[in-house]
Motif scaffolding. Structure first.
Motif, PDB file in Angstrom:
ATOM      1  N   LEU A  50       0.985  -1.161   0.089  1.00 45.62           N
ATOM      2  CA  LEU A  50      -0.071  -0.051   0.172  1.00 45.62           C
ATOM      3  C   LEU A  50       0.657   1.003   0.042  1.00 45.62           C
ATOM      4  CD1 LEU A  50      -2.644  -1.054   2.472  1.00 45.62           C
ATOM      5  CD2 LEU A  50      -3.084  -0.794  -0.073  1.00 45.62           C
ATOM      6  N   THR A  51       1.932   1.269   0.581  1.00 48.26           N
ATOM      7  CA  THR A  51       2.837   2.367   0.896  1.00 48.26           C
ATOM      8  C   THR A  51       3.585   2.843  -0.457  1.00 48.26           C
ATOM      9  OG1 THR A  51       3.124   2.146   3.221  1.00 48.26           O
ATOM     10  CG2 THR A  51       4.915   3.422   2.202  1.00 48.26           C
ATOM     11  N   LEU A  52       3.921   1.396  -1.121  1.00 45.91           N
ATOM     12  CA  LEU A  52       4.615   1.599  -2.379  1.00 45.91           C
ATOM     13  C   LEU A  52       3.630   2.305  -3.292  1.00 45.91           C
ATOM     14  CD1 LEU A  52       7.126   1.090  -4.137  1.00 45.91           C
ATOM     15  CD2 LEU A  52       6.416  -1.244  -4.331  1.00 45.91           C
ATOM     16  N   ILE A  53       2.472   1.726  -3.564  1.00 49.80           N
ATOM     17  CA  ILE A  53       1.769   2.249  -4.560  1.00 49.80           C
ATOM     18  C   ILE A  53       1.192   3.866  -4.183  1.00 49.80           C
ATOM     19  CG2 ILE A  53      -0.375   1.779  -5.540  1.00 49.80           C
ATOM     20  CD1 ILE A  53      -0.379  -1.118  -4.863  1.00 49.80           C
ATOM     21  N   LYS A  54       0.927   4.131  -2.999  1.00 50.14           N
ATOM     22  CA  LYS A  54       0.677   5.320  -2.608  1.00 50.14           C
ATOM     23  C   LYS A  54       1.912   6.230  -3.166  1.00 50.14           C
ATOM     24  CE  LYS A  54      -0.703   4.350   1.571  1.00 50.14           C
ATOM     25  NZ  LYS A  54      -1.450   4.609   2.763  1.00 50.14           N
ATOM     26  N   HIS A 110       4.024   5.772  -5.495  1.00 53.40           N
ATOM     27  CA  HIS A 110       4.193   5.830  -7.036  1.00 53.40           C
ATOM     28  C   HIS A 110       2.733   5.645  -7.606  1.00 53.40           C
ATOM     29  CE1 HIS A 110       8.523   5.926  -6.527  1.00 53.40           C
ATOM     30  NE2 HIS A 110       8.392   5.140  -5.563  1.00 53.40           N
ATOM     31  N   PRO A 111       1.869   6.421  -7.415  1.00 56.38           N
ATOM     32  CA  PRO A 111       0.605   6.348  -7.764  1.00 56.38           C
ATOM     33  C   PRO A 111       0.104   5.789  -9.224  1.00 56.38           C
ATOM     34  CG  PRO A 111       0.667   8.459  -6.906  1.00 56.38           C
ATOM     35  CD  PRO A 111       1.867   7.796  -6.633  1.00 56.38           C
ATOM     36  N   ASP A 112       1.232   6.680 -10.005  1.00 53.37           N
ATOM     37  CA  ASP A 112       0.815   6.668 -11.529  1.00 53.37           C
ATOM     38  C   ASP A 112       1.662   5.379 -12.230  1.00 53.37           C
ATOM     39  OD1 ASP A 112      -0.633   8.856 -11.450  1.00 53.37           O
ATOM     40  OD2 ASP A 112       1.344  10.059 -11.393  1.00 53.37           O
ATOM     41  N   ARG A 113       2.200   4.343 -11.532  1.00 56.73           N
ATOM     42  CA  ARG A 113       3.165   3.439 -11.955  1.00 56.73           C
ATOM     43  C   ARG A 113       2.537   2.184 -11.980  1.00 56.73           C
ATOM     44  NH1 ARG A 113       8.124   6.274 -11.507  1.00 56.73           N
ATOM     45  NH2 ARG A 113       9.328   4.495 -12.804  1.00 56.73           N
ATOM     46  N   PHE A 114       1.394   2.030 -11.660  1.00 53.75           N
ATOM     47  CA  PHE A 114       0.740   0.581 -11.502  1.00 53.75           C
ATOM     48  C   PHE A 114      -0.349   0.349 -12.425  1.00 53.75           C
ATOM     49  CE2 PHE A 114       3.380   1.226  -7.745  1.00 53.75           C
ATOM     50  CZ  PHE A 114       3.947  -0.026  -7.457  1.00 53.75           C
ATOM     51  N   THR A 115      -0.302  -0.869 -12.918  1.00 52.68           N
ATOM     52  CA  THR A 115      -1.708  -1.388 -13.491  1.00 52.68           C
ATOM     53  C   THR A 115      -2.337  -2.632 -13.123  1.00 52.68           C
ATOM     54  OG1 THR A 115      -0.490  -2.433 -15.167  1.00 52.68           O
ATOM     55  CG2 THR A 115      -0.798  -0.013 -15.669  1.00 52.68           C
ATOM     56  N   LEU A 116      -3.653  -2.978 -13.376  1.00 50.06           N
ATOM     57  CA  LEU A 116      -4.029  -4.305 -13.113  1.00 50.06           C
ATOM     58  C   LEU A 116      -4.263  -5.086 -14.359  1.00 50.06           C
ATOM     59  CD1 LEU A 116      -6.949  -3.278 -10.287  1.00 50.06           C
ATOM     60  CD2 LEU A 116      -4.530  -4.040  -9.958  1.00 50.06           C
ATOM     61  N   GLY A 117      -4.434  -6.399 -14.157  1.00 50.33           N
ATOM     62  CA  GLY A 117      -4.754  -7.379 -15.418  1.00 50.33           C
ATOM     63  C   GLY A 117      -4.944  -8.526 -14.948  1.00 50.33           C
ATOM     64  N   THR A 118      -5.956  -9.385 -15.634  1.00 48.60           N
ATOM     65  CA  THR A 118      -6.437 -10.526 -15.061  1.00 48.60           C
ATOM     66  C   THR A 118      -5.348 -11.893 -15.631  1.00 48.60           C
ATOM     67  OG1 THR A 118      -7.604 -10.923 -17.169  1.00 48.60           O
ATOM     68  CG2 THR A 118      -8.738  -9.863 -15.350  1.00 48.60           C
ATOM     69  N   ALA A 153      -6.739   4.555  -6.118  1.00 45.57           N
ATOM     70  CA  ALA A 153      -7.292   3.476  -6.291  1.00 45.57           C
ATOM     71  C   ALA A 153      -7.769   3.495  -7.865  1.00 45.57           C
ATOM     72  CB  ALA A 153      -8.570   3.244  -5.434  1.00 45.57           C
ATOM     73  N   ARG A 154      -8.397   4.516  -8.367  1.00 43.59           N
ATOM     74  CA  ARG A 154      -9.052   4.696  -9.603  1.00 43.59           C
ATOM     75  C   ARG A 154      -7.887   4.838 -10.575  1.00 43.59           C
ATOM     76  NH1 ARG A 154     -14.046   4.524  -8.820  1.00 43.59           N
ATOM     77  NH2 ARG A 154     -14.997   5.673  -6.980  1.00 43.59           N
TER      78      ARG A 154
END
Length: 333
Positions: free
Chosen positions: A271-275, A277-285, A313-314
């Motif tokens: 959570l800390t890592l994503i917060k 760097h909020p523009d650097r992560f994507t989701l996939g199936t 989150a968005r």
């Protein structure tokens, strides 16, 4: 006081829960036999899962059906037969997209995947596909390099992120403004250190104008399911993100299953890592040709997303992936 208690109850109710639209930034149209349930099934699954857009690609390999096999294999680990590179996967995808109405085409972001990452001709093949289907391709990948069992079963030279053939592909990607989704395991079985990290860093360092998305954050179920997760992974990812402006991270498959969540509770270090760097992560199936579990997989990310600030989150659920394929041109050094 009673009114406040009712408000508190409503606020914790599912009716008041966040509702996400997703970009599935890791979706294979075909499986390891180069077969698919088809576009209708894929779009039905997308609609049910609230997926407004998908990065879609084939699979660069196909499983061989050997004469000695008692039955036709259904999965790449189904028997000991090898896999081989299969360039027609891109034409299968392109032709399926061409048959769609415009409304559906607009929801797909097609990537080129049917290249042999150890063939010095690979960059020429990418250029030929771009010419054959002008305006179609929005990225390159999933490029599969270090991938434990899959690599071991694939015929030919061992692929790696810094192979000279791929270095040429990365330059083509930069020239056309195409991001590269790259699978490159950071470690291997019985190893507790990131033995393949240097290969990835070579690719990032030598191609600053190419945008890379590291598939599964450098992990793989073939490794993580058999041994303890790499304890240093969050620190490694943080260092890479801070060192390389051209790196992004795909949170799919093994990283979700073995790192992000602990009994549906998100781990604080992620959570800390994503917060940070909020523009650097994507989701996939990471589905392969069969799509009925799309909603279930994306819903499994909800504990992570709900624990993040809503704006972050968005971004992770959709906005970052949209921005990545909209960007044109180079990333500054």
């Amino acid at each position: 006081m009673r009114f406040l208690a009712v408000l508190a109850l409503l606020a914790s109710s599912p009716l008041w829960a966040r509702d996400y639209l997703y970009v599935d930034a890791h979706l294979h149209y075909v499986d390891f036999m180069q077969e698919s349930e088809g576009m209708d099934a894929m779009f039905n699954a997308m609609d049910k899962a609230r997926v407004e857009q998908a990065w879609v690609f084939g699979l660069p390999v196909v499983k061989k059906w050997e004469q000695s096999a008692p039955r036709r294999p259904r999965y790449f680990l189904g028997d000991e037969a090898p896999l081989y590179y299969y360039s027609a996967t891109d034409d299968l995808l392109a032709q399926a997209i061409a048959a769609l109405p415009q409304e559906r085409r607009q929801r797909l972001v097609p990537f080129i995947s049917g290249i042999n990452p150890t063939d010095l001709n690979a960059a020429r093949h990418v250029e030929a596909l771009i010419e054959r289907y002008p305006g179609l391709w929005r990225g390159i990948g999933e490029v599969i390099t270090r991938h434990d069992d899959l690599t071991a079963l694939t015929e030919g030279e061992t692929p790696r992120a810094n192979h000279p053939a791929l270095m040429k592909v990365y330059r083509v990607a930069a020239r056309h403004g195409l991001p590269v989704l790259l699978h490159s395991n950071l470690t291997s079985l019985r190893e507790k250190t990131p033995i393949y990290l240097e290969e990835l860093e070579d690719a990032l360092k030598e191609n600053p104008k190419t945008r890379f998305i590291l598939a599964h954050a450098g992990t793989s179920g073939g490794v993580e399911a058999r041994q303890a997760p790499l304890e240093t992974l969050p620190a490694i990812i943080r260092a890479l993100l801070e060192r390389y402006d051209n790196l992004y991270v795909d949170l799919s498959w093994s990283v979700r299953e073995h790192y992000l969540l602990d009994d549906d509770k998100p781990r604080e270090v992620w959570l800390t890592l994503i917060k940070d760097h909020p523009d650097r992560f994507t989701l996939g199936t990471d589905l392969v040709g069969h799509f009925d579990s799309m909603k279930k997989i994306l819903n499994s990310y909800r504990p992570l997303l709900n624990a993040l600030p809503e704006e972050v989150a968005r971004r992770v659920a959709s906005d970052n992936a949209k921005t990545l394929v909209l960007k044109k041109g180079a990333v500054a050094k």
